[in-house]
Design an enzyme around this catalytic site. Structure first.
Site, PDB file in Angstrom:
ATOM      1  N   CYS A  84      -1.744  44.188  50.727  1.00 45.74           N
ATOM      2  CA  CYS A  84      -1.185  44.894  51.893  1.00 45.74           C
ATOM      3  C   CYS A  84      -2.268  45.560  52.756  1.00 45.74           C
ATOM      4  O   CYS A  84      -2.206  45.512  53.993  1.00 45.74           O
ATOM      5  CB  CYS A  84      -0.164  45.926  51.440  1.00 45.74           C
ATOM      6  SG  CYS A  84      -0.549  46.688  49.861  1.00 45.74           S
ATOM      7  N   HIS A  90       0.899  52.289  54.948  1.00 43.01           N
ATOM      8  CA  HIS A  90      -0.504  52.463  54.549  1.00 43.01           C
ATOM      9  C   HIS A  90      -1.331  52.823  55.794  1.00 43.01           C
ATOM     10  O   HIS A  90      -1.140  52.238  56.867  1.00 43.01           O
ATOM     11  CB  HIS A  90      -1.076  51.158  53.997  1.00 43.01           C
ATOM     12  CG  HIS A  90      -0.606  50.795  52.620  1.00 43.01           C
ATOM     13  ND1 HIS A  90       0.307  51.528  51.898  1.00 43.01           N
ATOM     14  CD2 HIS A  90      -0.969  49.746  51.820  1.00 43.01           C
ATOM     15  CE1 HIS A  90       0.493  50.951  50.721  1.00 43.01           C
ATOM     16  NE2 HIS A  90      -0.266  49.866  50.645  1.00 43.01           N
TER      17      HIS A  90
HETATM   18  N1  LIG Z   1       4.700  46.713  47.648  1.00 43.61           N
HETATM   19  C1  LIG Z   1       3.723  46.263  48.443  1.00 43.61           C
HETATM   20  O1  LIG Z   1       3.316  46.898  49.436  1.00 43.61           O
HETATM   21  C2  LIG Z   1       3.108  44.957  48.151  1.00 43.61           C
HETATM   22  C3  LIG Z   1       2.283  44.405  49.089  1.00 43.61           C
HETATM   23  C4  LIG Z   1       1.685  43.183  48.848  1.00 43.61           C
HETATM   24  C5  LIG Z   1       1.950  42.565  47.665  1.00 43.61           C
HETATM   25  N2  LIG Z   1       2.766  43.114  46.743  1.00 43.61           N
HETATM   26  C6  LIG Z   1       3.019  42.391  45.497  1.00 43.61           C
HETATM   27  O2  LIG Z   1       4.358  41.939  45.449  1.00 43.61           O
HETATM   28  C7  LIG Z   1       4.819  41.911  44.108  1.00 43.61           C
HETATM   29  C8  LIG Z   1       6.085  42.721  43.974  1.00 43.61           C
HETATM   30  O3  LIG Z   1       5.874  44.034  44.426  1.00 43.61           O
HETATM   31  P1  LIG Z   1       7.080  45.061  44.592  1.00 43.61           P
HETATM   32  O4  LIG Z   1       6.449  46.261  45.194  1.00 43.61           O
HETATM   33  O5  LIG Z   1       8.253  44.443  45.286  1.00 43.61           O
HETATM   34  O6  LIG Z   1       7.478  45.340  43.051  1.00 43.61           O
HETATM   35  P2  LIG Z   1       8.842  45.924  42.437  1.00 43.61           P
HETATM   36  O7  LIG Z   1       9.535  46.774  43.431  1.00 43.61           O
HETATM   37  O8  LIG Z   1       8.465  46.513  41.126  1.00 43.61           O
HETATM   38  O9  LIG Z   1       9.749  44.617  42.175  1.00 43.61           O
HETATM   39  C9  LIG Z   1       9.404  43.623  41.241  1.00 43.61           C
HETATM   40  C10 LIG Z   1      10.371  42.468  41.341  1.00 43.61           C
HETATM   41  O10 LIG Z   1       9.951  41.447  40.430  1.00 43.61           O
HETATM   42  C11 LIG Z   1      11.079  41.053  39.645  1.00 43.61           C
HETATM   43  N3  LIG Z   1      10.679  40.606  38.304  1.00 43.61           N
HETATM   44  C12 LIG Z   1       9.997  41.289  37.372  1.00 43.61           C
HETATM   45  N4  LIG Z   1       9.900  40.564  36.236  1.00 43.61           N
HETATM   46  C13 LIG Z   1      10.563  39.417  36.471  1.00 43.61           C
HETATM   47  C14 LIG Z   1      10.846  38.265  35.667  1.00 43.61           C
HETATM   48  N5  LIG Z   1      10.430  38.172  34.400  1.00 43.61           N
HETATM   49  N6  LIG Z   1      11.537  37.266  36.222  1.00 43.61           N
HETATM   50  C15 LIG Z   1      11.996  37.348  37.501  1.00 43.61           C
HETATM   51  N7  LIG Z   1      11.778  38.414  38.292  1.00 43.61           N
HETATM   52  C16 LIG Z   1      11.068  39.431  37.785  1.00 43.61           C
HETATM   53  C17 LIG Z   1      11.907  42.310  39.531  1.00 43.61           C
HETATM   54  O11 LIG Z   1      13.210  41.960  39.138  1.00 43.61           O
HETATM   55  P3  LIG Z   1      14.071  42.923  38.155  1.00 43.61           P
HETATM   56  O12 LIG Z   1      14.589  44.032  39.014  1.00 43.61           O
HETATM   57  O13 LIG Z   1      15.132  42.016  37.641  1.00 43.61           O
HETATM   58  O14 LIG Z   1      13.121  43.404  37.090  1.00 43.61           O
HETATM   59  C18 LIG Z   1      11.805  42.835  40.965  1.00 43.61           C
HETATM   60  O15 LIG Z   1      12.719  42.130  41.787  1.00 43.61           O
HETATM   61  C19 LIG Z   1       3.633  42.423  43.285  1.00 43.61           C
HETATM   62  O16 LIG Z   1       2.887  41.310  42.848  1.00 43.61           O
HETATM   63  C20 LIG Z   1       2.839  43.229  44.256  1.00 43.61           C
HETATM   64  O17 LIG Z   1       1.471  43.316  43.888  1.00 43.61           O
HETATM   65  C21 LIG Z   1       3.373  44.297  46.964  1.00 43.61           C
END
Ligand SMILES: NC(=O)c1ccc[n+]([C@@H]2O[C@H](COP(=O)([O-])OP(=O)(O)OC[C@H]3O[C@@H](n4cnc5c(N)ncnc54)[C@H](OP(=O)(O)O)[C@@H]3O)[C@@H](O)[C@H]2O)c1
Length: 341
Positions: free
Chosen positions: A130, A242
């Protein structure tokens, strides 16, 4: 005929925002599937006016799906992206897992859209970190104008960048402090409420953190390998948005006025730069916006050809979900999808 789109990580911060953005931008989807882990099966998430029931990644059949927009972390991406890509579905992944693979393009459409053609090697495209995404959108037009040599950046990263549990932690700790309950750190290494933490991701041998390393390596891959980047990444008690304080050294002379002019014309960038109280953008104002905002543009007299500026963007949008959807749109607009496959 429209496209079939699977959103993996649909219950998460980024996944929910991807569903919002697909609906907002009227992405030409015939069908959208919400996918998460087994524990979320049947959980409902919003897609425009519709409610979608989440399906289990383990049992979902990806044959016939055009795009898998993935935001479920690196471990899931490592295991599942090749399998899903192998079914002929284009995977656009938000984790860091595939970003540094030379057979996977790392794309910010305003900066390096042409590189997207490389996706056919693995059927995987990576979305940058990000903090990198909002940085390179601003650096690109300045680099084209005066050739950037070196960038020094300090980030002020919101807790939503660390997932939904991290947002709950800031909320609970903040409430807890007012009611004199102890602030237990779980998602973070120290108290995040009313504090700042100069540590994101793991430490590396040279004393930097992986988040700082990502900003360097990703800027080189997306924009120009010759640009030197040094970063200090800091978590701050902000929910979404950010910010970055950036100092840039150029090969060629460049004035603040020239930078302001070129940034005003740059795609994805909005200049808000009045030299008066409030004449700049802060994170709370960028939430829900597509733009990357630039403020405080000024010349740095301590180096030859130097500028300093302030960048703010919604990390869940340009930093993740919006960029992912823009990549899918780029593939469609350039007719790169082999739908017969
Ligand atoms: N947040 C940011 O600003 C940002 C920016 C760039 C990249 N990212 C990347 O994007 C990804 C997700 O970030 P987030 O902030 O959205 O995280 P988050 O809010 O913690 O959400 C994680 C998601 O992954 C799913 N998940 C976890 N384990 C799983 C499994 N075994 N099978 C299928 N789905 C699964 C979860 O589903 P359940 O609810 O069912 O557990 C949830 O929908 C990360 O890799 C992060 O580094 C985030």
């Amino acid at each position: 005929m429209g496209y079939k789109v699977a959103v993996i990580g649909a219950t998460g911060n980024v996944g929910r925002e991807m569903l919002n953005i697909l609906a907002e931008r009227e992405f030409p989807a015939d069908e959208v599937f919400a996918i998460a882990s087994r524990k979320s099966m049947g959980v409902e998430v919003s897609y425009g006016d519709e409610r979608l029931k989440c399906r289990d990644l383990e049992t979902f059949d990806f044959r016939g799906i055009d795009f898998a927009l993935m935001s479920a972390g690196s471990a899931i991406a490592k295991l599942w992206a090749p399998k899903i890509g192998g079914e002929g579905c284009v995977v656009i992944d938000n984790s860091s897992c595939w970003r540094y693979d030379q057979d996977v393009p790392l794309i910010v459409p305003e900066v390096n859209a042409d590189a997207v053609v490389g996706f056919t090697k693995k059927n995987i495209i990576a979305n940058p970190n990000c903090s990198t995404a909002q940085l390179v959108v601003v650096l690109k037009p300045l680099h084209d104008l005066a050739t950037i040599k070196r960038v020094v950046v300090a980030t002020y990263q919101s807790v939503s960048g660390a997932g939904k549990e991290a947002m709950d932690e800031l909320w609970d700790q903040t409430k807890g402090i007012f009611t004199t309950q102890p602030a237990e750190p779980k998602a973070f290494t120290k108290q995040i409420a009313f504090n700042v933490i100069p540590h994101i991701d793991v430490f590396l041998d040279d004393g930097s953190t992986k988040e700082e390393w990502k900003m360097t390596v990703e800027t080189k891959k997306i924009l120009d390998p010759k640009i030197k980047v040094t970063a200090t990444c800091v978590r701050v008690p902000v929910f979404v948005g950010h910010s970055e304080a950036v100092n840039i050294e150029f090969e060629d002379p460049i004035t603040a006025a020239q930078a302001r002019k070129v940034l005003r014309e740059a795609p994805g960038v909005l200049v808000v730069d009045k030299r008066e109280p409030g004449g700049y953008v802060t994170p709370v104002e960028c939430v829900g916006d597509y733009a990357t905002f630039v403020s405080r543009i000024r010349e740095d007299q301590t180096v030859d050809n130097g500028l300093s500026l302030w960048i703010v963007s919604d990390n869940l949008r340009k930093g993740a979900a919006l960029n992912t959807v823009q990549i899918a749109e780029t593939i469609i607009n350039r007719n790169l999808l082999d739908r017969a496959a």
